[in-house]
Design a protein around this motif. Structure first.
Motif, PDB file in Angstrom:
ATOM      1  N   ALA A   1       0.834  -1.204   0.000  1.00 55.12           N
ATOM      2  CA  ALA A   1       0.000   0.000   0.000  1.00 55.12           C
ATOM      3  C   ALA A   1       0.870   1.256   0.000  1.00 55.12           C
ATOM      4  CB  ALA A   1      -0.934  -0.010   1.208  1.00 55.12           C
ATOM      5  N   ALA A   2       1.909   1.252   0.802  1.00 59.17           N
ATOM      6  CA  ALA A   2       2.820   2.401   0.830  1.00 59.17           C
ATOM      7  C   ALA A   2       3.549   2.540  -0.505  1.00 59.17           C
ATOM      8  CB  ALA A   2       3.830   2.247   1.964  1.00 59.17           C
ATOM      9  N   GLY A   3       3.935   1.424  -1.102  1.00 61.17           N
ATOM     10  CA  GLY A   3       4.587   1.462  -2.403  1.00 61.17           C
ATOM     11  C   GLY A   3       3.665   1.987  -3.491  1.00 61.17           C
ATOM     12  N   ALA A   4       2.399   1.601  -3.438  1.00 60.39           N
ATOM     13  CA  ALA A   4       1.440   2.112  -4.421  1.00 60.39           C
ATOM     14  C   ALA A   4       1.227   3.603  -4.218  1.00 60.39           C
ATOM     15  CB  ALA A   4       0.112   1.368  -4.294  1.00 60.39           C
ATOM     16  N   TYR A   5       1.126   4.034  -2.968  1.00 61.12           N
ATOM     17  CA  TYR A   5       0.919   5.455  -2.699  1.00 61.12           C
ATOM     18  C   TYR A   5       2.128   6.278  -3.127  1.00 61.12           C
ATOM     19  CZ  TYR A   5      -0.891   9.644  -0.565  1.00 61.12           C
ATOM     20  OH  TYR A   5      -1.372  10.908  -0.375  1.00 61.12           O
ATOM     21  N   ALA A   6       3.321   5.677  -3.008  1.00 63.41           N
ATOM     22  CA  ALA A   6       4.548   6.361  -3.434  1.00 63.41           C
ATOM     23  C   ALA A   6       4.784   6.220  -4.940  1.00 63.41           C
ATOM     24  CB  ALA A   6       5.752   5.813  -2.674  1.00 63.41           C
ATOM     25  N   ARG A   7       3.885   5.512  -5.618  1.00 61.25           N
ATOM     26  CA  ARG A   7       3.945   5.317  -7.070  1.00 61.25           C
ATOM     27  C   ARG A   7       5.200   4.552  -7.500  1.00 61.25           C
ATOM     28  NH1 ARG A   7       1.228   9.725  -5.697  1.00 61.25           N
ATOM     29  NH2 ARG A   7      -0.601  10.376  -6.858  1.00 61.25           N
ATOM     30  N   CYS A   8       5.465   3.455  -6.772  1.00 56.24           N
ATOM     31  CA  CYS A   8       6.598   2.595  -7.115  1.00 56.24           C
ATOM     32  C   CYS A   8       6.251   1.629  -8.246  1.00 56.24           C
ATOM     33  CB  CYS A   8       7.037   1.789  -5.896  1.00 56.24           C
ATOM     34  SG  CYS A   8       7.707   2.794  -4.573  1.00 56.24           S
ATOM     35  N   GLY A   9       4.992   1.450  -8.530  1.00 51.97           N
ATOM     36  CA  GLY A   9       4.561   0.563  -9.608  1.00 51.97           C
ATOM     37  C   GLY A   9       4.043  -0.764  -9.095  1.00 51.97           C
TER      38      GLY A   9
ATOM     39  N   CYS B   1       5.314  -3.554  -6.005  1.00 56.54           N
ATOM     40  CA  CYS B   1       4.396  -3.781  -4.892  1.00 56.54           C
ATOM     41  C   CYS B   1       4.014  -5.252  -4.770  1.00 56.54           C
ATOM     42  CB  CYS B   1       3.146  -2.922  -5.062  1.00 56.54           C
ATOM     43  SG  CYS B   1       3.478  -1.157  -4.927  1.00 56.54           S
ATOM     44  N   LEU B   2       3.825  -5.910  -5.885  1.00 57.80           N
ATOM     45  CA  LEU B   2       3.484  -7.335  -5.838  1.00 57.80           C
ATOM     46  C   LEU B   2       4.707  -8.196  -5.509  1.00 57.80           C
ATOM     47  CD1 LEU B   2       0.990  -7.580  -8.814  1.00 57.80           C
ATOM     48  CD2 LEU B   2       0.487  -7.394  -6.373  1.00 57.80           C
ATOM     49  N   ALA B   3       5.884  -7.742  -5.885  1.00 59.28           N
ATOM     50  CA  ALA B   3       7.104  -8.481  -5.548  1.00 59.28           C
ATOM     51  C   ALA B   3       7.322  -8.526  -4.041  1.00 59.28           C
ATOM     52  CB  ALA B   3       8.303  -7.854  -6.235  1.00 59.28           C
ATOM     53  N   VAL B   4       6.843  -7.515  -3.339  1.00 55.65           N
ATOM     54  CA  VAL B   4       6.959  -7.499  -1.877  1.00 55.65           C
ATOM     55  C   VAL B   4       6.256  -8.716  -1.286  1.00 55.65           C
ATOM     56  CG1 VAL B   4       6.174  -6.256   0.182  1.00 55.65           C
ATOM     57  CG2 VAL B   4       7.273  -5.015  -1.656  1.00 55.65           C
ATOM     58  N   GLY B   5       5.180  -9.154  -1.903  1.00 58.25           N
ATOM     59  CA  GLY B   5       4.448 -10.307  -1.389  1.00 58.25           C
ATOM     60  C   GLY B   5       5.177 -11.627  -1.560  1.00 58.25           C
ATOM     61  N   VAL B   6       6.033 -11.719  -2.549  1.00 59.01           N
ATOM     62  CA  VAL B   6       6.745 -12.970  -2.813  1.00 59.01           C
ATOM     63  C   VAL B   6       8.060 -13.048  -2.031  1.00 59.01           C
ATOM     64  CG1 VAL B   6       7.615 -14.439  -4.677  1.00 59.01           C
ATOM     65  CG2 VAL B   6       5.684 -12.974  -5.087  1.00 59.01           C
ATOM     66  N   VAL B   7       8.501 -11.918  -1.492  1.00 65.82           N
ATOM     67  CA  VAL B   7       9.785 -11.856  -0.782  1.00 65.82           C
ATOM     68  C   VAL B   7       9.904 -12.887   0.344  1.00 65.82           C
ATOM     69  CG1 VAL B   7      11.112 -10.384   0.797  1.00 65.82           C
ATOM     70  CG2 VAL B   7      10.440  -9.532  -1.423  1.00 65.82           C
ATOM     71  N   PRO B   8       8.909 -13.043   1.252  1.00 66.76           N
ATOM     72  CA  PRO B   8       9.095 -14.028   2.324  1.00 66.76           C
ATOM     73  C   PRO B   8       9.309 -15.451   1.818  1.00 66.76           C
ATOM     74  CG  PRO B   8       7.299 -12.547   2.880  1.00 66.76           C
ATOM     75  CD  PRO B   8       7.679 -12.250   1.461  1.00 66.76           C
ATOM     76  N   ALA B   9       8.620 -15.838   0.753  1.00 66.79           N
ATOM     77  CA  ALA B   9       8.788 -17.185   0.216  1.00 66.79           C
ATOM     78  C   ALA B   9      10.163 -17.361  -0.414  1.00 66.79           C
ATOM     79  CB  ALA B   9       7.698 -17.471  -0.821  1.00 66.79           C
ATOM     80  N   VAL B  10      10.611 -16.355  -1.143  1.00 62.85           N
ATOM     81  CA  VAL B  10      11.928 -16.430  -1.793  1.00 62.85           C
ATOM     82  C   VAL B  10      13.035 -16.476  -0.735  1.00 62.85           C
ATOM     83  CG1 VAL B  10      13.546 -15.179  -3.276  1.00 62.85           C
ATOM     84  CG2 VAL B  10      11.140 -15.355  -3.916  1.00 62.85           C
ATOM     85  N   VAL B  11      12.904 -15.664   0.301  1.00 63.60           N
ATOM     86  CA  VAL B  11      13.917 -15.655   1.363  1.00 63.60           C
ATOM     87  C   VAL B  11      13.936 -16.994   2.091  1.00 63.60           C
ATOM     88  CG1 VAL B  11      14.505 -14.623   3.592  1.00 63.60           C
ATOM     89  CG2 VAL B  11      13.945 -13.167   1.652  1.00 63.60           C
ATOM     90  N   LEU B  12      12.759 -17.527   2.418  1.00 55.97           N
ATOM     91  CA  LEU B  12      12.711 -18.827   3.093  1.00 55.97           C
ATOM     92  C   LEU B  12      13.328 -19.907   2.219  1.00 55.97           C
ATOM     93  CD1 LEU B  12      11.730 -20.680   5.414  1.00 55.97           C
ATOM     94  CD2 LEU B  12       9.631 -20.982   4.076  1.00 55.97           C
ATOM     95  N   GLY B  13      12.952 -19.942   0.951  1.00 55.71           N
ATOM     96  CA  GLY B  13      13.529 -20.937   0.045  1.00 55.71           C
ATOM     97  C   GLY B  13      15.033 -20.794  -0.095  1.00 55.71           C
ATOM     98  N   GLY B  14      15.501 -19.557  -0.194  1.00 56.49           N
ATOM     99  CA  GLY B  14      16.941 -19.319  -0.303  1.00 56.49           C
ATOM    100  C   GLY B  14      17.699 -19.746   0.936  1.00 56.49           C
ATOM    101  N   LEU B  15      17.147 -19.423   2.105  1.00 55.14           N
ATOM    102  CA  LEU B  15      17.817 -19.816   3.350  1.00 55.14           C
ATOM    103  C   LEU B  15      17.833 -21.328   3.520  1.00 55.14           C
ATOM    104  CD1 LEU B  15      16.580 -17.071   5.823  1.00 55.14           C
ATOM    105  CD2 LEU B  15      18.865 -17.339   4.858  1.00 55.14           C
TER     106      LEU B  15
END
Length: 151
Positions: free
Chosen positions: A66-74, A78-92
């Motif tokens: 939401a903050a990324g959308a309000y800041a107009r990050c695209g 904003c959707l990549a933020v949602g996949v970050v926990p899964a990618v980090v867990l898989g990487g670790l």
């Protein structure tokens, strides 16, 4: 329609990249602290990480998107933020398995299911947060403040 283009593609793509990288660093640090606290059997740190890790993994993507959308990050950032926990867990898990850290088993088929579940929950959360941020931007534009569309 500069606002629509800024919301979909992103006017501040550099800020969006830093949003994703910064969140990935915080999630990775949270996972490492949780693993270290569990390995050292420190009850106070374990109690803290038991509350902090679900906050990072499940609840943080929506407000960040939401903050990324309000800041107009695209939308992609904003959707990549949602996949970050899964990618980090898989990487670790992959790094822990390759290094041979005790208690980390990358060969367990349930790890793949957990990683996909984290991705689904995080992506859904980020999408809802992105929609809330877009709604806030459009409402602010409709009311005549916060637009920042000078081009």
């Amino acid at each position: 329609m500069p606002t629509t283009k800024a919301l979909l593609v992103g006017r501040r793509r550099g800020l969006g990249v830093w949003l994703v990288i910064g969140f990935a660093a915080v999630v990775a640090l949270g996972h490492l602290v949780a693993f270290a606290a569990e390995s050292a059997d420190v009850t106070a740190a374990t109690a803290l990480t038991d509350r902090l890790l679900p906050l990072l993994v499940f609840y943080a993507p929506a407000p960040l998107a939401a903050a990324g959308a309000y800041a107009r990050c695209g939308g992609p950032a904003c959707l990549a933020v949602g996949v970050v926990p899964a990618v980090v867990l898989g990487g670790l898990v992959l790094v822990g398995t390759a290094v041979g850290v005790p208690g980390v088993n990358g060969g367990d088929p349930a790890i793949g299911d957990v990683t996909l579940s984290f991705a689904a929950v995080g992506l859904t959360s980020a999408f809802l947060g992105y929609c809330a941020g877009v709604t806030a931007v459009l409402a602010a534009d409709l009311l005549g403040f916060g637009s920042g569309d000078d081009d």
